[in-house]
Design a protein around this motif. Structure first.
Motif, short mmCIF file in Angstrom:
data_model
loop_
_atom_site.label_atom_id
_atom_site.label_comp_id
_atom_site.label_asym_id
_atom_site.label_seq_id
_atom_site.Cartn_x
_atom_site.Cartn_y
_atom_site.Cartn_z
N UNK A 274 0.83 -1.21 0.00
CA UNK A 274 0.00 0.00 0.00
C UNK A 274 0.86 1.25 0.00
N UNK A 275 1.93 1.24 0.81
CA UNK A 275 2.82 2.38 0.84
C UNK A 275 3.56 2.54 -0.49
N UNK A 276 3.91 1.44 -1.13
CA UNK A 276 4.58 1.50 -2.42
C UNK A 276 3.68 2.13 -3.47
N UNK A 277 2.42 1.74 -3.47
CA UNK A 277 1.47 2.32 -4.42
C UNK A 277 1.32 3.82 -4.19
N UNK A 278 1.24 4.21 -2.93
CA UNK A 278 1.12 5.62 -2.60
C UNK A 278 2.37 6.38 -3.04
N UNK A 279 3.53 5.77 -2.81
CA UNK A 279 4.80 6.39 -3.21
C UNK A 279 4.88 6.58 -4.72
N UNK A 280 4.41 5.58 -5.46
CA UNK A 280 4.45 5.67 -6.92
C UNK A 280 3.51 6.76 -7.43
N UNK A 281 2.35 6.93 -6.81
CA UNK A 281 1.43 7.98 -7.22
C UNK A 281 2.04 9.36 -6.99
N UNK A 282 2.72 9.51 -5.85
CA UNK A 282 3.39 10.77 -5.55
C UNK A 282 4.52 11.01 -6.55
N UNK A 283 5.25 9.94 -6.88
CA UNK A 283 6.36 10.05 -7.81
C UNK A 283 5.88 10.47 -9.21
N UNK A 284 4.80 9.88 -9.65
CA UNK A 284 4.25 10.21 -10.98
C UNK A 284 3.79 11.66 -11.04
N UNK A 285 3.15 12.12 -9.95
CA UNK A 285 2.69 13.51 -9.92
C UNK A 285 3.87 14.48 -9.90
N UNK A 286 4.92 14.09 -9.22
CA UNK A 286 6.10 14.94 -9.16
C UNK A 286 6.77 15.03 -10.53
#
Length: 286
Positions: A274-286
């Motif tokens: 779950x944390x990995x998915x959240x991290x990837x969403x933040x990364x994509x937005x960045x």
């Protein structure tokens, strides 16, 4: 550390860890325990039972006189720092039973030895455990449901030790004297009559030993009175959430603690995915 703490944390009281003090001198203490048969029990009683500094100092002097240890280097060293690690000198300061760092180090030991995986959720493990009450009193049932397993095990011990104490009424209806049944045993504080306030109507409980002020858990004397007056429950203000099965209503480690099913059909709690998915969403937005 001793110099930095008062400067960085001005409202913090710095005390020494009792567990480390005892560990530091364990070899010589073991020698004294073997040399004098009753020394260990009497020394432990001095550390655990004194009411206030005056009682502690008198008991310490009596022990040194009895075993002729006034010139013993280890006992002198322990005495020189006694105000920094003996609980009698900071009973009015709330410490939540953390008079040493042993509790946190014990948890680290359990994790390091793989008795419990660091990925397992201890808050779920604790909340699923059922407690068996020692009595049928209402306050006992209440504490069994609310308190964690470790805390309630201490409550059970106090309920059992309650039979060693006698209650005497005073002229004031909510004030009592609680004293030990065998006043001749060991030290002076066993002869002391503890003044206890027990008012189930006004929901007020207190004892001059100030254990609740120091730890947030009722002392044996208050537990004795709750049994005597057959209290239905413990007032909510005396139950600290930190000692309950759910110390935090919405713990931060639970927000991504999602229940999933593994490929082998076994259920598991997966935080990392779950944390990995959240991290990837933040990364994509960045």
């Amino acid at each position: 550390m001793a110099l930095a703490i008062p400067d960085a944390f001005r409202n913090t009281v710095h005390k020494l860890c009792r567990w480390h003090i005892m560990k530091k001198y364990k070899e010589h203490l073991a020698y004294l325990y073997n040399l004098h048969e009753d020394f260990k029990d009497e020394f432990t009683s001095i550390l655990n039972w004194p009411l206030m500094p005056i009682e502690f100092e008198a008991a310490w002097k009596g022990l040194m006189d009895k075993y002729n240890l006034h010139d013993d280097a280890t006992m002198v060293a322990m005495w020189n720092e006694h105000e920094r690690w003996i609980s009698a000198y900071f009973k009015e300061i709330f410490c939540a039973k953390m008079t040493s760092t042993q509790q946190s180090e014990s948890m680290n030991y359990v994790l390091k030895k793989n008795f419990v995986s660091e990925r397992q959720n201890l808050h779920r493990f604790v909340s699923q455990k059922e407690q068996n009450t020692l009595t049928f009193y209402g306050f006992d049932t209440q504490m069994a449901k609310l308190y964690s397993r470790a805390v309630y095990s201490e409550i059970r011990k106090m309920l059992k030790l309650r039979t060693l104490f006698t209650v005497t009424e005073t002229e004031e209806p909510t004030k009592y004297l609680v004293r030990y049944n065998k006043p001749q045993k060991l030290f002076a504080w066993f002869q002391h009559a503890f003044q206890v306030v027990a008012d189930s109507v006004g929901e007020i409980y207190g004892c001059e030993c100030k254990l609740w002020d120091h730890t947030g858990i009722f002392c044996l004397h208050v537990m004795c009175m709750m049994q005597t007056i057959k209290a239905a429950s413990v007032p909510e203000k005396y139950i600290l959430r930190r000692y309950t099965k759910r110390p935090n209503i919405q713990p931060t480690f639970n927000r991504n603690d999602l229940r999933t099913v593994a490929s082998n059909k076994a259920s598991q709690y997966c935080i990392e995915s779950a944390l990995l998915q959240l991290n990837m969403r933040v990364h994509r937005k960045a």
